[in-house]
Design a protein around this motif. Structure first.
Motif, mmCIF file in Angstrom:
data_model
loop_
_atom_site.group_PDB
_atom_site.id
_atom_site.type_symbol
_atom_site.label_atom_id
_atom_site.label_comp_id
_atom_site.label_asym_id
_atom_site.label_seq_id
_atom_site.Cartn_x
_atom_site.Cartn_y
_atom_site.Cartn_z
ATOM 1 N N ASN A 282 0.338 -0.808 4.038
ATOM 2 C CA ASN A 282 1.184 -1.932 4.459
ATOM 3 C C ASN A 282 2.668 -1.754 4.142
ATOM 4 N N THR A 283 3.079 -0.548 3.752
ATOM 5 C CA THR A 283 4.499 -0.362 3.431
ATOM 6 C C THR A 283 5.377 -0.400 4.674
ATOM 7 N N GLU A 284 4.759 -0.349 5.863
ATOM 8 C CA GLU A 284 5.569 -0.451 7.086
ATOM 9 C C GLU A 284 6.214 -1.827 7.213
ATOM 10 N N TYR A 285 5.741 -2.800 6.422
ATOM 11 C CA TYR A 285 6.364 -4.126 6.442
ATOM 12 C C TYR A 285 7.749 -4.112 5.790
ATOM 13 N N SER B 106 10.244 -13.360 5.772
ATOM 14 C CA SER B 106 8.833 -13.030 5.536
ATOM 15 C C SER B 106 8.338 -13.609 4.213
ATOM 16 N N ILE C 100 6.854 -9.826 -0.878
ATOM 17 C CA ILE C 100 6.087 -9.315 0.263
ATOM 18 C C ILE C 100 5.005 -8.361 -0.223
ATOM 19 N N GLN C 101 5.356 -7.504 -1.178
ATOM 20 C CA GLN C 101 4.375 -6.576 -1.739
ATOM 21 C C GLN C 101 3.252 -7.318 -2.454
ATOM 22 N N MET D 295 0.979 -8.070 0.390
ATOM 23 C CA MET D 295 0.506 -6.984 1.250
ATOM 24 C C MET D 295 -0.091 -5.786 0.516
#
Length: 375
Positions: free
Chosen positions: A100-103, A188, A335-336, A339
């Motif tokens: 999910n690091t593409e976020y 986000s 966010i992390q 995700m």
């Protein structure tokens, strides 16, 4: 976004790069499961490398060995050793992106910048890409610790290297991305829902109106400084600095957060990392230590000839953007927290960074405002 998104990005970037004549490297749509234990991961990594590098395609499993180099809070880095036909060992690193690091990371920008940074002498050579990672040349060096960065000789070396890094030209827009990223993260981060009720309770204590006002107020102030825009590393913590002590050579690695940004932000972000993951901000460099760094950054060949005016200007610039670094990584951490499957207290990290922002705000704002007004 699932694995399909990441595969498409890797393949698209490789194809775009070929068309633009930037680089021609092997690519594979395969993805690797970062959660697998090393014994189960090894045959998948070796199979991938056999596919990417035809000179290894006929080698059997006994010719390959694998070990973990690092397992940080974003990626997994592996060292692959290969006994080649001539009896010599070859080494590469396999970097697997965290789930999910593409976020929070623009992988396309990273891959397009890498060949230019490598040609300028920074980081490892890009050898191949796959669905959720890349293969690079192996750097024979040790990773620095936060305490290493404070040593005057190493601090001067980092400053000189960072100045050279900031002179690299990367194709594309030269518009600074810092505030775009922070506003994107804010949007986000302010709309998350946690399955864990304890996490949700902690999250609900955050006033996003307050955070939004903080971001807007700081952007207005930093805009008045007219800080130079450079291609910045944006994540120059100790784990992304390596040194071969025998050769006295320093390496910058992991450019995944690289973008055009403000000079002072990149330096301030580095200074904030003196605190380490424990966030001991008493370790933030004092004015004398900062001036030592600035002298070597501004004039490596004659550091003692840097003017007081130039030192003061960079001091103000850096210590204003110091606040932006806390806001960026605080929102990133939220966010992390939602995700990332990695076992790290990201939610707690937000509160540590935001608390330090609030603690330093008055001093940093006062410094900048007096400087801008000329008083």
């Amino acid at each position: 976004m699932g694995a399909e998104h990441k595969i498409r990005n890797a393949m698209e970037v490789a194809e775009e790069a070929r068309e633009e004549g930037i680089f021609v490297i092997p690519s594979s749509p395969l993805t690797l499961d970062i959660s697998l234990p090393l014994p189960l991961l090894k045959p998948r990594v070796t199979g991938l490398c056999r596919e990417l590098f035809k000179k290894w395609s006929h080698l059997d499993d006994s010719c390959f060995s694998i070990e973990t180099v690092s397992g940080g809070i974003t990626n997994l880095l592996l060292k692959l050793s290969v006994r080649e036909d001539n009896g010599n060992d070859a080494f590469v690193t396999v970097r697997m992106y965290g789930p999910n690091t593409e976020y929070v990371i623009d992988r396309k920008q990273e891959l397009l910048a890498l060949p230019y940074l490598s040609a300028a002498g920074f980081g490892a050579e890009l050898l191949g890409v796959f669905g959720n990672g890349m293969v690079q040349s192996f750097i024979n060096a040790r990773t620095l610790s936060p305490s290493d960065m404070t040593k005057p000789k190493l601090a001067a070396e980092i400053a000189r290297q960072l100045c050279k890094f900031h002179q690299v030209e990367i194709p594309g827009s030269k518009e600074p991305q810092l505030w775009n990223d922070i506003f994107k993260f804010l949007e986000s981060a302010s709309a998350l829902k946690f399955d864990d009720s304890e996490k949700q309770m902690k999250y609900d204590t955050i006033s996003f109106r307050e955070v939004s006002d903080a971001v807007k107020e700081l952007k207005v102030l930093t805009d008045l400084l007219h800080a130079p825009v450079v291609y910045a590393h944006n994540d120059l913590l100790s784990g992304n600095l390596m040194r071969n002590d025998d050769e006295e050579k320093l390496y910058f690695i992991d450019f995944e957060y690289g973008s055009y940004s403000y000079r002072g932000y990149d330096i301030a972000n580095h200074f904030n990392e003196y605190a380490g993951f424990d966030c001991d901000y008493s370790l933030y460099p004092d004015k004398d230590a900062q001036y030592h760094f600035f002298r070597n950054y501004l004039q490596a060949d004659k550091p003692n000839e840097v003017t007081d005016k130039d030192l003061e200007a960079l001091y103000i610039e850096t210590n204003t953007f110091r606040l932006a670094s806390h806001l960026f990584w605080g929102l990133w951490a939220l966010i992390q927290a939602k995700m990332s499957p990695i076992d790290f207290d990201y939610l707690g990290y937000f509160f540590l960074r935001y608390s330090e922002y609030k603690k330093q705000k008055e001093m940093c704002f006062s410094l900048a405002q007096r400087y801008i007004s000329g008083s």
